[in-house]
Design a protein around this motif. Structure first.
Motif, PDB file in Angstrom:
ATOM      1  N   THR A 175     -22.048   4.740 -19.522  1.00  0.00           N
ATOM      2  CA  THR A 175     -23.037   4.582 -18.459  1.00  0.00           C
ATOM      3  C   THR A 175     -23.601   5.949 -18.073  1.00  0.00           C
ATOM      4  O   THR A 175     -22.898   6.946 -18.014  1.00  0.00           O
ATOM      5  N   SER A 177     -27.726   7.595 -16.268  1.00  0.00           N
ATOM      6  CA  SER A 177     -29.131   7.307 -15.987  1.00  0.00           C
ATOM      7  C   SER A 177     -29.945   7.514 -17.262  1.00  0.00           C
ATOM      8  O   SER A 177     -29.507   8.174 -18.207  1.00  0.00           O
ATOM      9  N   ALA A 178     -31.154   6.955 -17.283  1.00  0.00           N
ATOM     10  CA  ALA A 178     -31.955   6.891 -18.510  1.00  0.00           C
ATOM     11  C   ALA A 178     -32.252   8.266 -19.091  1.00  0.00           C
ATOM     12  O   ALA A 178     -32.371   8.419 -20.318  1.00  0.00           O
ATOM     13  N   ARG A 179     -32.356   9.280 -18.253  1.00  0.00           N
ATOM     14  CA  ARG A 179     -32.702  10.612 -18.748  1.00  0.00           C
ATOM     15  C   ARG A 179     -31.665  11.159 -19.725  1.00  0.00           C
ATOM     16  O   ARG A 179     -31.968  12.071 -20.507  1.00  0.00           O
ATOM     17  N   HIS A 181     -29.905   9.196 -21.951  1.00  0.00           N
ATOM     18  CA  HIS A 181     -29.593   8.249 -23.023  1.00  0.00           C
ATOM     19  C   HIS A 181     -29.792   8.825 -24.419  1.00  0.00           C
ATOM     20  O   HIS A 181     -29.002   8.543 -25.334  1.00  0.00           O
ATOM     21  N   ASP A 193     -27.824   1.941 -18.545  1.00  0.00           N
ATOM     22  CA  ASP A 193     -28.398   2.579 -17.359  1.00  0.00           C
ATOM     23  C   ASP A 193     -27.812   1.936 -16.099  1.00  0.00           C
ATOM     24  O   ASP A 193     -28.143   0.797 -15.771  1.00  0.00           O
ATOM     25  N   TYR A 194     -26.950   2.686 -15.409  1.00  0.00           N
ATOM     26  CA  TYR A 194     -26.303   2.133 -14.220  1.00  0.00           C
ATOM     27  C   TYR A 194     -27.271   1.973 -13.056  1.00  0.00           C
ATOM     28  O   TYR A 194     -26.975   1.253 -12.092  1.00  0.00           O
ATOM     29  N   ARG A 195     -28.434   2.608 -13.144  1.00  0.00           N
ATOM     30  CA  ARG A 195     -29.400   2.512 -12.044  1.00  0.00           C
ATOM     31  C   ARG A 195     -30.275   1.280 -12.145  1.00  0.00           C
ATOM     32  O   ARG A 195     -30.722   0.750 -11.123  1.00  0.00           O
ATOM     33  N   THR A 196     -30.569   0.827 -13.348  1.00  0.00           N
ATOM     34  CA  THR A 196     -31.520  -0.281 -13.517  1.00  0.00           C
ATOM     35  C   THR A 196     -30.905  -1.524 -14.142  1.00  0.00           C
ATOM     36  O   THR A 196     -31.526  -2.586 -14.116  1.00  0.00           O
ATOM     37  N   GLU A 197     -29.724  -1.409 -14.716  1.00  0.00           N
ATOM     38  CA  GLU A 197     -29.103  -2.551 -15.380  1.00  0.00           C
ATOM     39  C   GLU A 197     -27.897  -3.054 -14.596  1.00  0.00           C
ATOM     40  O   GLU A 197     -27.261  -2.305 -13.852  1.00  0.00           O
TER      41      GLU A 197
END
Length: 343
Positions: A175, A177-179, A181, A193-197
């Motif tokens: 996990t 954030s997308a930045r 990945h 993405d723990y922020r959006t998923e």
């Protein structure tokens, strides 16, 4: 020319990063069985982020010098210490005191750093590497073919942990954030993405039968979700309570709650296991055994680095005089790996 002045960072109380102070003094002399290490690199760990808020569960009273670990060259040795240690580059785990140009440690706590490994790179592997190695191989005993979930896979511990897990032959879900990945994919990790998923739902899609191990530094609700994601026979290793970093109230309570859950879960007859990992466990009662294990495990981490199985992830290198900037950068969540301080 070697400096004869001591420079150290003092944490005076619960302050913003700019409230940290530089203090100057004389370089200390080693006592019997001790060495003075001229620091070349020390790190900004999550522990210091908690300490400046008064939230680390067993931090000393203010004021004190933070700094969980360091790498440097032995500048002088006290009575009873092998003089050949002087001039050697060593690493040490100290919990506090590392944010200083010179640090006194017991000679028995100094672990040799292999030739050819830079100070900043070695520093990024000390507390992070020991933590990752002991959790992966000592607690979860991950083997080839396993699937593991690493929370905070872009962090200091996380980046070492995912590489060690991949080297052991495990499939890794991480996990972040997308930045972060793309960096995780480059390490062979499947990012979430723990922020959006919905993390539990996404992990169940990736591992319908559950995961063999979860490494959770978040605490709170996350540790409960992590337990539920385990496959039969799986292992949860909790090693922090990052979710409560900015809370108020008792700093011990979040850890005590996790310990209570671990005790309860291990009492259940379901074949799964849970641990709360404390890197200092055993030191008070068996110091020699603790030191031997630490030395052996860090040596294993350094060996993995030399084999190319892991690469030290250094996010930034800043001088002690810019410690406020370094701490803010580490707390920003925008970096991959560890922020390192130098004299």
């Amino acid at each position: 020319m070697e400096t004869t002045e001591l420079v150290e960072v003092v944490l005076p109380g619960t302050v913003e990063p700019e409230g940290l102070r530089l203090r100057h003094g004389s370089v200390p002399a080693p006592g019997p069985g001790q060495v003075v290490v001229a620091m070349e690199a020390t790190g900004v760990s999550f522990a210091e982020q908690q300490m400046r808020r008064g939230r680390y569960y067993d931090q000393p009273p203010f004021p004190f010098v933070p700094g969980y670990d360091l790498v440097g060259t032995v500048a002088s040795a006290g009575e009873g210490v092998d003089a050949r240690l002087v001039g050697r580059r060593v690493a040490a785990l100290v919990k506090v005191g590392g944010w200083a140009s010179h640090v006194v440690i017991d000679a028995a706590d100094a672990v040799p750093v292999p030739d050819g490994l830079g100070a900043a790179e070695a520093e990024a592997l000390v507390v992070n590497g020991i933590t990752a190695w002991q959790m992966l191989h000592g607690k979860a005993r991950v083997r080839a073919g396993a699937t593991v979930l690493v929370h905070g896979a872009n962090g200091g511990v996380g980046t070492v942990l995912v590489q060690l897990a991949r080297a052991a032959g495990a499939t890794v879900i991480g996990t972040a954030s997308a930045r972060h990945h793309d960096a995780l994919r480059a390490l062979g990790v499947t990012p979430v993405d723990y922020r959006t998923e919905d993390v539990p739902a996404r992990v169940r899609e990736l591992a319908p039968g559950g995961v063999d191990a979860v490494f959770d530094h978040i605490g709170g609700r996350s540790v409960r979700d992590s337990w539920r994601l385990l496959a039969p026979g799986g292992t949860l290793v909790s090693y922090g309570s990052a979710a409560t970093r900015d809370d108020t109230g008792s700093k011990q309570w979040p850890v005590l709650k996790i310990l209570g859950r671990v005790w309860l879960w291990n009492a259940l007859p379901n074949g799964r296991r849970a641990y709360f990992f404390n890197i200092w466990a055993g030191r008070a009662f068996a110091a020699d055994r603790f030191r031997a294990r630490l030395r052996a495990d860090l040596t294993q981490v350094f060996a993995a680095q030399r084999r190319g199985e892991i690469t030290a992830q250094v996010a930034a290198v800043l001088p002690l005089a810019k410690v406020a900037e370094a701490l803010r950068l580490a707390e920003s969540g925008t970096v991959t790996g560890k922020v390192v301080l130098t004299p």
